[in-house]
Design an enzyme around this catalytic site. Structure first.
Site, mmCIF file in Angstrom:
data_model
loop_
_atom_site.group_PDB
_atom_site.id
_atom_site.type_symbol
_atom_site.label_atom_id
_atom_site.label_comp_id
_atom_site.label_asym_id
_atom_site.label_seq_id
_atom_site.Cartn_x
_atom_site.Cartn_y
_atom_site.Cartn_z
ATOM 1 N N ASN A 78 0.836 -1.188 0.000
ATOM 2 C CA ASN A 78 0.000 0.000 0.000
ATOM 3 C C ASN A 78 0.876 1.245 0.000
ATOM 4 O OD1 ASN A 78 -1.869 2.017 0.429
ATOM 5 N ND2 ASN A 78 -2.934 0.957 2.085
ATOM 6 N N ASN A 105 2.294 6.122 -11.481
ATOM 7 C CA ASN A 105 1.047 5.847 -12.185
ATOM 8 C C ASN A 105 -0.115 5.510 -11.254
ATOM 9 O OD1 ASN A 105 -0.704 4.788 -14.510
ATOM 10 N ND2 ASN A 105 -0.429 2.960 -13.264
ATOM 11 N N SER A 156 -4.029 13.535 -15.702
ATOM 12 C CA SER A 156 -5.320 13.287 -16.346
ATOM 13 C C SER A 156 -5.792 14.567 -17.013
ATOM 14 C CB SER A 156 -6.356 12.842 -15.307
ATOM 15 O OG SER A 156 -7.657 12.849 -15.845
ATOM 16 N N TYR A 169 -11.029 14.039 -7.320
ATOM 17 C CA TYR A 169 -10.134 13.483 -8.343
ATOM 18 C C TYR A 169 -9.560 14.604 -9.206
ATOM 19 C CZ TYR A 169 -8.481 10.681 -12.280
ATOM 20 O OH TYR A 169 -7.700 10.108 -13.268
ATOM 21 N N SER A 172 -6.988 16.456 -7.281
ATOM 22 C CA SER A 172 -5.747 15.692 -7.087
ATOM 23 C C SER A 172 -4.876 15.721 -8.341
ATOM 24 C CB SER A 172 -6.073 14.252 -6.691
ATOM 25 O OG SER A 172 -6.592 13.498 -7.774
ATOM 26 N N LYS A 173 -5.497 15.616 -9.503
ATOM 27 C CA LYS A 173 -4.716 15.607 -10.739
ATOM 28 C C LYS A 173 -4.204 17.008 -11.095
ATOM 29 C CE LYS A 173 -4.746 11.237 -11.512
ATOM 30 N NZ LYS A 173 -3.483 10.456 -11.426
ATOM 31 N N ILE A 202 -9.542 6.760 -21.325
ATOM 32 C CA ILE A 202 -8.805 5.585 -21.778
ATOM 33 C C ILE A 202 -9.566 4.349 -21.300
ATOM 34 C CG2 ILE A 202 -6.583 4.383 -21.754
ATOM 35 C CD1 ILE A 202 -6.424 7.206 -22.949
#
Length: 275
Positions: A78, A105, A156, A169, A172-173, A202
C-alpha cells in the site's frame, strides 16, 4: 502490411532502448501501468512493478517475460504507508543497485461533488493520488540524481480541464500537474527530467472501480466519441507509448511538460448556438 509492421517494431526498438535501465512503475497491476510495464520490457528495461493485487501483478510479470528475458521485481503493498514506500525504493536498489526511471502511475477515482462528497473521500483520493507520489518521488530522487534519470507522472485531462462530479479526483490531478512543473525546475540542475502525461478517457477499469455500473460505463465510452476530437476513447498502449517516449533520450530536452494523450479533448470547448 506484416513487413511494414515488423520494420516499425525493429525501428521503434532502436529508437528507444532501455537495456541496462531500471524502471519503477507504480499501479502496475492493471490498466495503463500494466501496459507500460510490457512496453518497457519490450525495450529491454529492468523492471520494478508495484501494485496492491498480487495475483494481477503476477500476470503482468508473465506478460513482461514474454517480451523480454529480464525478470521483473514485483512488490505488493500500500503506497499510502510510509514504511512500504521506503521499502519499495530500498528493494529496488538492493536488487538492481540503481534507479533510472520512476513512473508515478498509481491512482484512484471516486464519484462525488461538493454537495455529496466527504472529507473521508478527499483524504482517500489525495493519499493515493498526491501524497504517495510526493513521498515516493522524495525517496527516489537521491537515486535518480545519481543516474540523471527521469520521472513521468500520470496525470489526467481532469487535471487541466474542469469536470463536475469528480471533484476530489480533479483536484488531485491538478495538484500533480503543478507538482510536475515545480519538481522539474527543482531537479533540472541535477539533469533529472520530470514530465507528465494527461490522458483523456482511456479504456481501463478505473471508472468502474470509481462507481460506474456496467451500463453507465458503456454509455460513458459512447459519449467519448463526442467529447474527444478524434471521435473515440484512447487505448492503454497509446499512453504507454507516450510514457516510454518521455522516459527516453528521445525527449532529452523536454522537462516540466504535461503531454495530453486525449484525442484532442484538451483543445475542445462546448459550442452554444443562439436559438
Amino acid at each position: 502490411m506484416q513487413v511494414i509492421s515488423c520494420c516499425f517494431t525493429v525501428c521503434h526498438s532502436r529508437m528507444m532502448n532501455f537495456a541496462g535501465k531500471v524502471v519503477l512503475i507504480t499501479g502496475a497491476s492493471s490498466g495503463i501501468g500494466a501496459e507500460t510495464a510490457v512496453h518497457f520490457a519490450r525495450l529491454g528495461a529492468d523492471l520494478v512493478l508495484a501494485g496492491r493485487n498480487a495475483g494481477a501483478l503476477t500476470k503482468v510479470v508473465d506478460a513482461c517475460l514474454e517480451q523480454g528475458k529480464r525478470t521483473p521485481l514485483a512488490v505488493t503493498g500500500n503506497l499510502e504507508e510510509d514504511k512500504h514506500v521506503k521499502s519499495l525504493v530500498k528493494s529496488t536498489i538492493e536488487r538492481f543497485k540503481k534507479l533510472d526511471v520512476l513512473v508515478n502511475n498509481a491512482g484512484i477515482l471516486e464519484m462525488g461533488n461538493i454537495e455529496n462528497t466527504s472529507l473521508e473521500q478527499y483524504d482517500r483520493i489525495f493519499d493515493v493520488n498526491v501524497r504517495s507520489v510526493y513521498n515516493l518521488t522524495m525517496q527516489a530522487v537521491p537515486h535518480l540524481t545519481k543516474t540523471k534519470g527521469t520521472i513521468v507522472n500520470v496525470s489526467s485531462i481532469c487535471g487541466v480541464r474542469s469536470f463536475p462530479g469528480v471533484l476530489a479526483y480533479c483536484m488531485s490531478k491538478a495538484t500533480i500537474e503543478q507538482f510536475t512543473r515545480c519538481v522539474a525546475l527543482e531537479l533540472a540542475p541535477n539533469q533529472v527530467r520530470v514530465n507528465a502525461v494527461s490522458p483523456g478517457v482511456i479504456v481501463t477499469p478505473i471508472q468502474k472501480r470509481g462507481g460506474l455500473s456496467d451500463t453507465a460505463y458503456v454509455h460513458f465510452l459512447e459519449e467519448a466519441k463526442a467529447t474527444h476530437a478524434l471521435g473515440r476513447p484512447g487505448e492503454v498502449s497509446e499512453v504507454a507509448e507516450a510514457i516510454t517516449f518521455l522516459a527516453s533520450e528521445k525527449s532529452s530536452f523536454i522537462t516540466g511538460d504535461s503531454l495530453p494523450i486525449d484525442g484532442g479533448r484538451h483543445a475542445m470547448c462546448p459550442r452554444v448556438y443562439a436559438s
